[in-house]
Design a protein around this motif. Structure first.
Motif, short mmCIF file in Angstrom:
data_model
loop_
_atom_site.label_atom_id
_atom_site.label_comp_id
_atom_site.label_asym_id
_atom_site.label_seq_id
_atom_site.Cartn_x
_atom_site.Cartn_y
_atom_site.Cartn_z
N ALA A 242 5.44 1.73 -7.07
CA ALA A 242 6.10 1.55 -5.78
C ALA A 242 7.28 2.51 -5.65
O ALA A 242 7.56 3.02 -4.56
CB ALA A 242 6.57 0.11 -5.65
N MET A 243 7.94 2.80 -6.79
CA MET A 243 9.08 3.70 -6.70
C MET A 243 8.64 5.10 -6.32
O MET A 243 9.23 5.75 -5.45
CB MET A 243 9.81 3.73 -8.04
N LEU A 244 7.58 5.59 -6.98
CA LEU A 244 7.06 6.92 -6.62
C LEU A 244 6.66 6.94 -5.15
O LEU A 244 6.96 7.89 -4.41
CB LEU A 244 5.87 7.28 -7.50
N LEU B 181 0.91 12.39 -1.00
CA LEU B 181 0.16 12.30 -2.25
C LEU B 181 0.72 11.20 -3.14
O LEU B 181 0.00 10.52 -3.86
CB LEU B 181 0.22 13.64 -2.99
N PHE B 182 2.05 11.02 -3.08
CA PHE B 182 2.67 10.05 -3.99
C PHE B 182 2.45 8.60 -3.52
O PHE B 182 2.77 7.67 -4.24
CB PHE B 182 4.16 10.37 -4.14
N LEU B 183 1.91 8.45 -2.29
CA LEU B 183 1.58 7.09 -1.85
C LEU B 183 0.41 6.53 -2.63
O LEU B 183 0.16 5.33 -2.64
CB LEU B 183 1.23 7.11 -0.35
N VAL B 184 -0.33 7.43 -3.28
CA VAL B 184 -1.58 7.04 -3.93
C VAL B 184 -1.35 6.00 -5.03
O VAL B 184 -2.16 5.10 -5.21
CB VAL B 184 -2.25 8.30 -4.52
N PHE B 185 -0.20 6.11 -5.73
CA PHE B 185 -0.06 5.31 -6.96
C PHE B 185 -0.19 3.80 -6.72
O PHE B 185 -1.04 3.16 -7.35
CB PHE B 185 1.23 5.68 -7.68
N LEU C 136 -6.79 8.32 7.09
CA LEU C 136 -7.44 7.05 7.41
C LEU C 136 -7.78 6.29 6.12
O LEU C 136 -7.63 5.07 6.05
CB LEU C 136 -8.71 7.32 8.22
N MET C 137 -8.23 7.03 5.11
CA MET C 137 -8.55 6.38 3.84
C MET C 137 -7.29 5.80 3.20
O MET C 137 -7.31 4.68 2.68
CB MET C 137 -9.19 7.38 2.88
N LEU C 138 -6.20 6.57 3.23
CA LEU C 138 -4.96 6.05 2.68
C LEU C 138 -4.52 4.81 3.44
O LEU C 138 -4.07 3.82 2.86
CB LEU C 138 -3.86 7.12 2.73
N LEU C 139 -4.70 4.86 4.77
CA LEU C 139 -4.31 3.73 5.61
C LEU C 139 -5.16 2.51 5.25
O LEU C 139 -4.65 1.39 5.10
CB LEU C 139 -4.54 4.13 7.07
N THR C 140 -6.49 2.73 5.12
CA THR C 140 -7.38 1.64 4.75
C THR C 140 -6.94 1.02 3.43
O THR C 140 -6.87 -0.21 3.29
CB THR C 140 -8.83 2.17 4.58
N THR D 183 4.45 3.90 7.26
CA THR D 183 4.93 5.26 7.00
C THR D 183 3.88 6.29 7.37
O THR D 183 4.19 7.33 7.96
CB THR D 183 5.26 5.41 5.50
N ILE D 184 2.62 6.00 7.03
CA ILE D 184 1.55 6.96 7.34
C ILE D 184 1.47 7.18 8.86
O ILE D 184 1.39 8.32 9.33
CB ILE D 184 0.19 6.45 6.80
N LEU D 185 1.55 6.08 9.60
CA LEU D 185 1.46 6.21 11.05
C LEU D 185 2.67 6.99 11.59
O LEU D 185 2.51 7.90 12.41
CB LEU D 185 1.38 4.82 11.69
N ALA D 186 3.84 6.62 11.11
CA ALA D 186 5.04 7.30 11.61
C ALA D 186 4.99 8.79 11.26
O ALA D 186 5.33 9.65 12.09
CB ALA D 186 6.28 6.67 11.00
N GLY D 187 4.54 9.10 10.04
CA GLY D 187 4.44 10.51 9.62
C GLY D 187 3.49 11.28 10.52
O GLY D 187 3.75 12.43 10.87
#
Lengths: 91, 311, 499, 97
Positions: free
Chosen positions: C284-286, C322-326, C413-417, C430-434
């Motif tokens: 979560a920190m990353l 990319l760092f949202l992936v963790f 979309l995949m990250l959002l899903t 965050t994804i939407l705002a970005g």
């Protein structure tokens, strides 16, 4: 005999290490460089003592390298003195 | 007794290290840094890591001090720039270093028992290679790829240094290294020492196969001798466009790669050596690498071209 | 896990590493009359090798492996191309080839064959960079990866100050300091790892890694060092001036490829080395820092007056994704990390951003060449003068915003899903705002470029082949949007062995 | 015989130590740069020289003995040059800030 030589190496370390006080006090870079010079010579002495005492002839090569480059730092110091501000900055 | 010696060493190293940071004058800091290098060489000796001690003695004694002192000399005119980091940044860096240092100390002071090591595995396969210095075996056989790529790093570093030249000067000579005030003593040293130094450099390279020593130590010593000659004004730095020079820079890595690729046909693949011929091949590669290292280090210290190339 | 063994076609991995090195040394030793020719031949050969490796990975359904010198890790070093590495290698070589075509216009040698600084430095370092990237994608040993990072630093930094102006020198120096600090942190961690486990081989470490203090400190140091190299907020300060100051062809490579290497290393440390399961708070920190990158730097991008600086800030923001992936992968229900939607989404984000960002920087370079400046407010007329380039810029922009039909759409979309699946609502927000912020800054540029030219504006003509190179990259970024919206099996190839 | 050689080693090495002591004390206590330099050269010349001399009988082989002599000679050369250069440097006032 080995103990004596190891002890001698330790004493050289302490003695030349004390010389570092001159590195701290200065006052001029020449004085500070002398402390480095003394430690370089001391390092060579320590290396030869350890090499013979511990029968590690490879350590002699360290002393050889230190001895070969003994004057190098002093040469470098005298090249970069304030009187030569333009040196190396020709462009 | 040995504990006392260790404590003295630690004390001396801390003194030199702290003074490197605290010294007000850049040049004083560099002198302390040179001292630190000397002390580190002694520490490696104490830890019986003779190869590392040799490297430290050669690099610390020969190249680092010169590079840094030269940088100091060039920086002097801009001293008034006031570009020193602010107090807040200094405190932040200090705190960061303290935290990292504390973490490292905590880890290092509680090592695993027994300490895991690859040393037995290194020793077990040394006969396959035919050399007696385990460090050289690791560097030129087991981890030859790393060694090769590190030499490529050196070449790229040299290109990076050269890239700083103004367009007009491209291919020309670097600024002369000679002393501002001619000194007969220096000239004398530069005439007497290099023949001996070259001999010692070659010896270190040759010796590296079976005893501590090797390409980097030998190459650094050779570079130091070349720099001494240039500093005494017995020879100017060469033109950076000279193809002969370029080929000297490239010969080490190129031969290494060629030998590596030849392994596809003559041995078990890339960077594997045909059985029985490993030692002569490795020594040949080491000689070429030492030559390249010497030229690269010398050119790096000499710096980017600072004069138009001769017509 | 299966012990390493050289697989059929493993020798191609050696070629992938050595070809660029040989090309670089060739240019260095032979002089410039041959520079572009050697570089282009090397680029083409390297592209062929990368494609062949990718095909071999797909054909055999397993990782392509090579043991250097026949020495088995942990004593020796293994190279390995799994599905992910193969994708990265193809991506790298396609982008470099396009940049190679583009750069002929700006870095060709003079007709008399004399050696000139800029082309010499550019082509040698481009090849050096390529060998560095391929080493990062392929090496399985933490120390070899350190050497790869050094290769990367020493080829990337001089590219930043290729113009030699005072500002770019300053930017390059700052970049160098951040990169070297990162290297030191990484090296300290590697040393601790070797001290604790007696090996630096990733697969061996995967089996023996313990969740103890030493391992945490080591991995923490390495990841912080890599964060500085990847320009994750708040360690991003070096990136905008560096990437904006470099010549367009170099900026494209730096933004599209170079910052991805440290991220991939963090990914590998996280999922291949670290003892599982990792604490959720760490992930979560990353992700939090990634989110900060996205929001803060997107806003910074909006406020830039110069096109290249805007694109550079956008890079920091897009790397933030990319760092949202963790947390998305760690919290997913999938059996293996790479079976999750988040993993595929992250990789697709990396790849589509690489193509889109390369296209954008090259487009910005062409626009600046045509107009003679890159002030966003005065771009009027660009759409008339270099229509193909502006179209490419807009297409690449679609990908950054995450609008269909573009690679960035499918990846976001995949990250959002994944964010919804794992109930990470703040990540979804965050994804939407970005996306909205990206849309704003891209439309600002496109709108300005579509405006009427100022009276008396004289534009320089730009060769069509350079425009087409840019368009190709943008079209690939769009084409990635036609991938199916599900985890890609190819990305899991060769990772199955890792429990 | 070996006892005599050992005695010789002890005496010579102790002598070397004494000159290192002298060099350090001089470096720390002498009032100005040039006199301190004088003390330093004592350590360079005699300190290391006597230690090398004392170690010669203890050498395991002839190569080591030759290396010892070479080390001594190099330190002589380097030390003499370095002190000369430092002296010129100090005299030109380059040493002062």
């Amino acid at each position: 005999m080995a103990e004596f030589l190891f002890a001698a190496a330790a004493i050289v370390l302490v003695l030349t290490g004390l010389g570092l006080a001159r590195m701290l006090w200065g006052p001029s870079p020449a004085d500070r460089m002398m402390a480095a010079q003394l430690l370089g010579t001391g390092g060579g002495a320590i290396a030869v003592l350890v090499a013979i005492a511990g029968d590690m002839t490879a350590v002699l090569d360290i002393a050889l390298t230190l001895a070969l480059l003994a004057a190098f730092a002093a040469v470098a110091l005298t090249l970069g003195e304030p009187g030569s501000k333009r040196r190396g900055g020709e462009e | 007794m040995s504990l006392a010696v260790d404590l003295v060493m630690v004390l001396l190293i801390l003194t030199a290290a702290v003074w490197t940071i605290l010294a007000r004058d850049r040049r004083d800091a560099v002198i302390a840094f040179i001292v630190l290098g000397l002390l580190l060489s002694l520490v490696w000796m104490r830890l019986l890591a003779v190869d590392v001690a040799l490297t430290e003695a050669a690099v610390g004694g020969g190249a680092t001090g010169l590079v840094l002192l030269r940088a100091c000399a060039r920086l002097l005119p801009v001293e008034a720039d006031g570009a020193l980091p602010g107090l807040r940044l200094q405190v932040a860096v200090g705190v960061l270093c303290a935290v990292v240092g504390a973490c490292l100390a905590a880890v290092i002071l509680s090592p695993p028992e027994p300490a895991p090591s690859l040393a037995p595995a290194v020793a077990a396969h040394m006969e396959d290679v035919g050399l007696k210095n385990p460090v050289t075996v690791v560097l030129l056989a087991y981890r030859a790829l790393d060694t090769l790529l590190e030499k490529v790093v050196l070449v790229l570093g040299l290109i990076g240094v050269w890239a700083l030249a103004p367009d007009l000067f491209w291919g020309g000579r670097p600024a002369s290294l000679r002393a501002a005030v001619p000194s007969g003593t220096l000239t004398f040293l530069a005439r007497v020492l290099p023949p001996i130094g070259v001999l010692i450099g070659i010896y270190l390279v040759w010796n590296g196969a079976d005893h501590p020593g090797g390409t980097f130590q030998g190459g650094t010593v050779l570079a130091a001798m070349w720099l001494l000659v240039m500093m005494a004004d017995l020879g100017d730095p060469p033109e950076t466009r000279a193809l002969r020079l370029r080929r000297l820079v490239a010969v080490g890595p190129a031969l290494f790669i060629a030998v590596g690729l030849a392994g596809f046909g003559m041995a078990d693949g890339f960077l594997s050596y045909p059985p029985g011929y490993a030692k002569p091949i490795i020594v040949a590669v080491e000689v070429a690498l030492a030559l390249s290292i010497a030229v690269i280090l010398g050119l790096m210290v000499a710096g980017p071209a600072a004069k138009e190339p001769d017509q | 896990m299966m012990p390493y063994a050289t697989t059929p076609g493993g020798w191609m991995l050696v070629l992938a590493l050595m070809l660029p090195v040989v090309g670089m040394l060739g240019i260095f030793a032979l002089g410039l009359r041959h520079a572009e020719r050697i570089a282009h031949a090397t680029l083409l050969a390297g592209l062929a090798v990368a494609l062949a490796i990718a095909v071999e990975v797909g054909r055999s359904g397993q990782a392509v492996t090579y043991l250097i010198g026949g020495w088995r890790p942990p004593l020796g070093i293994a190279l390995q191309a799994d599905g992910l590495s193969a994708v990265l290698m193809v991506m790298t070589s396609v982008i470099l080839c396009s940049v190679g075509v583009f750069a002929r216009g700006s870095f060709s040698s003079p007709p008399d064959g004399a050696e000139v600084r800029r082309p010499f430095v550019f082509w040698t370092l481009l090849l050096g960079l390529w060998s560095a990237l391929n080493t990062v994608w392929l090496a399985q040993d933490l120390f070899s990866l350190f050497v790869a990072l050094e290769l990367l630093t020493f080829s990337a930094v001089p590219l930043v100050c290729l113009d030699g102006s005072r500002d770019t020198l300053r930017a390059a120096l700052r970049y160098l300091l951040f990169a070297l600090a990162g290297s030191v942190f990484y090296l300290m961690g590697t040393g601790l790892i070797y001290g604790a486990y007696g090996t630096m081989d990733i697969a061996s470490l995967h089996q023996v890694a313990r969740a103890d203090w030493a391992t945490s400190v080591a991995l923490g140091l390495m990841i912080v060092g890599l964060m500085a190299k990847a320009a994750l907020f708040p360690l991003h300060l070096w990136l905008p001036p560096a990437h904006a100051g470099a010549p367009a062809a170099a900026s494209a490579v730096l933004s599209a490829l170079v910052v991805k290497a440290p991220f991939i290393l963090i990914l590998r440390l996280w999922f291949d080395v670290a003892p599982q399961p990792l604490p959720a708070a760490a992930g979560a920190m990353l992700a939090g820092l990634g989110a900060a990158s996205i929001l803060f730097c997107s806003i910074m991008a909006l406020r830039q007056a110069r096109l290249k600086l805007m694109i550079a800030y956008s890079t920091v923001a897009q790397v933030g994704y990319l760092f949202l992936v963790f947390p998305l992968v760690m919290g997913s229900a999938a059996e293996m990390p790479w079976d999750s939607v988040g993993w595929t989404g992250g990789v697709l984000q990396l790849v589509s951003h690489a193509f889109a960002k390369a296209a954008m920087f090259l487009a910005a370079g062409l626009i600046a060449e045509a107009l003679g400046h890159d002030r966003i407010a005065d771009l009027g007329g660009a759409a008339k003068g270099v229509p193909v380039t502006v179209a490419a810029f807009a297409l690449a922009g679609l990908s950054l915003m995450g609008l269909p039909p573009a690679g960035g759409f499918i990846s976001k979309l995949m990250l959002l899903t994944a964010a919804v699946e794992t109930a990470n609502w703040w990540i979804a927000a965050t994804i939407l705002a970005g996306g909205i912020l990206a849309a704003t800054y891209v439309f600002r540029v496109v709108g300005s470029a579509l405006a009427q030219p100022r009276a008396g504006l004289v534009m320089k003509a730009v060769p069509l082949n350079r425009e087409l190179a840019v368009l190709t990259l943008a079209l690939i970024a769009v084409a990635l949007g036609f991938l199916p919206l599900q985890p890609l099996d190819y990305l899991g190839i060769g990772r199955g062995g890792m429990p | 015989m070996s006892l005599l050689l050992d005695l010789f080693t002890i005496v010579a090495v102790s002598g070397g130590l004494f000159f290192f002591l002298a060099g350090t004390v001089g470096l720390l206590r002498f009032p100005d740069t040039l006199t301190r330099l004088h003390a330093l050269t004592k350590a360079d010349n005699l300190g290391l020289g006597l230690i090398v001399l004392g170690l010669l009988p203890q050498c395991p082989d002839i190569v080591s003995a030759l290396k010892l002599v070479a080390i001594w000679a190099l330190v002589q050369l380097g030390g003499a040059t370095a002190s000369q250069l430092i002296a010129e440097f100090a005299r030109r006032g380059g040493g002062e800030r």
